[in-house]
Design an enzyme around this catalytic site. Structure first.
Site, PDB file in Angstrom:
ATOM      1  N   GLY A   1     -30.095   9.200   9.315  1.00 55.55           N
ATOM      2  CA  GLY A   1     -30.779   9.857  10.426  1.00 55.55           C
ATOM      3  C   GLY A   1     -29.889  10.244  11.592  1.00 55.55           C
ATOM      4  O   GLY A   1     -30.366  10.391  12.718  1.00 55.55           O
ATOM      5  N   SER A   2     -28.591  10.453  11.334  1.00 56.92           N
ATOM      6  CA  SER A   2     -27.726  10.867  12.450  1.00 56.92           C
ATOM      7  C   SER A   2     -28.134  12.260  12.950  1.00 56.92           C
ATOM      8  O   SER A   2     -28.018  12.553  14.146  1.00 56.92           O
ATOM      9  CB  SER A   2     -26.248  10.829  12.056  1.00 56.92           C
ATOM     10  N   ASN A   3     -28.620  13.104  12.061  1.00 49.62           N
ATOM     11  CA  ASN A   3     -29.094  14.419  12.518  1.00 49.62           C
ATOM     12  C   ASN A   3     -30.363  14.298  13.352  1.00 49.62           C
ATOM     13  O   ASN A   3     -30.539  15.034  14.327  1.00 49.62           O
ATOM     14  CB  ASN A   3     -29.312  15.351  11.322  1.00 49.62           C
TER      15      ASN A   3
ATOM     16  N   ARG B   1     -35.212  15.770  -1.301  1.00 50.18           N
ATOM     17  CA  ARG B   1     -36.179  16.273  -2.274  1.00 50.18           C
ATOM     18  C   ARG B   1     -36.361  17.781  -2.106  1.00 50.18           C
ATOM     19  O   ARG B   1     -36.307  18.286  -0.985  1.00 50.18           O
ATOM     20  CB  ARG B   1     -37.550  15.604  -2.087  1.00 50.18           C
ATOM     21  N   ILE B   2     -36.647  18.443  -3.225  1.00 53.25           N
ATOM     22  CA  ILE B   2     -36.961  19.874  -3.206  1.00 53.25           C
ATOM     23  C   ILE B   2     -38.441  20.034  -2.883  1.00 53.25           C
ATOM     24  O   ILE B   2     -39.287  19.354  -3.465  1.00 53.25           O
ATOM     25  CB  ILE B   2     -36.676  20.497  -4.606  1.00 53.25           C
TER      26      ILE B   2
ATOM     27  N   HIS C   1     -27.677  21.743   5.864  1.00 52.27           N
ATOM     28  CA  HIS C   1     -26.925  21.564   4.611  1.00 52.27           C
ATOM     29  C   HIS C   1     -25.439  21.431   4.941  1.00 52.27           C
ATOM     30  O   HIS C   1     -24.910  22.233   5.721  1.00 52.27           O
ATOM     31  CB  HIS C   1     -27.162  22.759   3.683  1.00 52.27           C
TER      32      HIS C   1
ATOM     33  N   ASP D   1     -31.446  25.122  -1.380  1.00 55.84           N
ATOM     34  CA  ASP D   1     -30.523  25.560  -0.323  1.00 55.84           C
ATOM     35  C   ASP D   1     -30.311  27.077  -0.334  1.00 55.84           C
ATOM     36  O   ASP D   1     -29.197  27.559  -0.115  1.00 55.84           O
ATOM     37  CB  ASP D   1     -29.165  24.824  -0.471  1.00 55.84           C
TER      38      ASP D   1
HETATM   39  C1  GRF Z   1     -26.284  15.397   6.154  1.00 58.80           C
HETATM   40  O1  GRF Z   1     -24.938  15.586   5.819  1.00 58.80           O
HETATM   41  C2  GRF Z   1     -27.123  16.570   5.734  1.00 58.80           C
HETATM   42  O2  GRF Z   1     -26.453  17.771   5.817  1.00 58.80           O
HETATM   43  C3  GRF Z   1     -27.412  16.242   4.295  1.00 58.80           C
HETATM   44  O3  GRF Z   1     -27.654  14.851   4.288  1.00 58.80           O
HETATM   45  C4  GRF Z   1     -26.919  14.263   5.363  1.00 58.80           C
HETATM   46  C5  GRF Z   1     -27.896  13.461   6.190  1.00 58.80           C
HETATM   47  O4  GRF Z   1     -27.258  12.720   7.186  1.00 58.80           O
HETATM   48  N1  GRF Z   1     -28.506  17.052   3.807  1.00 58.80           N
HETATM   49  P1  GRF Z   1     -28.096  11.941   8.288  1.00 58.80           P
HETATM   50  O5  GRF Z   1     -29.134  11.094   7.561  1.00 58.80           O
HETATM   51  O6  GRF Z   1     -28.711  12.929   9.203  1.00 58.80           O
HETATM   52  O7  GRF Z   1     -27.080  11.074   8.965  1.00 58.80           O
END
Ligand code: GRF
Length: 211
Positions: free
Chosen positions: A18-20, A99-100, A117, A153
């Protein structure tokens, strides 16, 4: 000038760290993303993304994807849809959701699902794209935020950021530098969405000028 629009009601789906998602929270805190996170949903009960949400008092749900491993369909898809609708989500951000998606969810949120991505699409779709880029010998890779369609993607591209591949990169070091750029690209793309500046013309996304 003060932004008088309602904040985007965002649902975040993720399977892992979940860093994003964290980068979304940080951008909201900084005031660079006009959004509120309506809920976080994970197909993995132990995913740290759920813990990050709980710590912020954001509704965090584990919703199983079973019996499927790599797609979201049938009963599981219906359960995701119910959860998203119960929280009044406007937009769905896939942030490491493994998941798709299938038409049930895609149609309900048509044009309102974004994915991050870890490669410069259309190069290296699918899993472990940073490793694919390294194995292929690419000199430049990066990350892409795109709208989600029924392919893997393949949807229209909103934002991309480039990352050079260094001579001594390992999969881990390269992925870490790509992630730094993901954390810029995803909030940026969501803010464009929040400002209503995204126009899709066929495969191309035109970014309207800020008003
Ligand atoms: C990221 O590299 C994203 O691009 C890919 O999965 C990873 C998830 O990272 N689809 P995080 O869980 O957000 O740290």
């Amino acid at each position: 000038m003060t932004d008088t629009r309602h904040p985007l009601r965002l649902a975040v789906l993720g399977s892992g760290n979940g860093s994003n998602f964290q980068s979304i929270l940080d951008a909201i805190d900084r005031g660079t993303l006009h959004a509120q996170v309506a809920c976080v949903i994970s197909d993995n009960a132990d995913a740290y993304i759920l813990e990050r949400a709980r710590r912020r008092g954001i509704p965090a749900h584990h919703v199983s994807g079973a019996p499927f491993k790599t797609k979201l369909e049938g009963e599981a898809e219906a359960a995701y849809l119910r959860t998203l609708q119960a929280h009044g989500a406007d937009v769905v951000a896939l942030a490491g959701f493994m998941r798709i998606l299938k038409p049930g969810l895609l149609d309900a949120f048509a044009g309102r699902i974004l994915n991050i991505h870890p490669a410069l699409l259309p190069a290296f779709p699918g899993a472990e794209s940073w490793k694919q880029a390294l194995d292929h010998g690419a000199k430049i890779t990066g990350c892409t935020v795109h709208l989600v369609d029924a392919g893997t993607d393949t949807g229209p591209i909103i934002v991309q950021r480039a990352v050079p591949v260094l001579e001594d990169d390992t999969p881990a070091t390269l992925h870490a530098r790509i992630q730094e750029q993901e954390h810029v690209a995803l909030p940026e793309a969501l803010q464009l969405f929040a400002e209503g500046r995204i126009e899709v013309i066929g495969r191309r996304v035109r970014i309207r000028k800020a008003s």
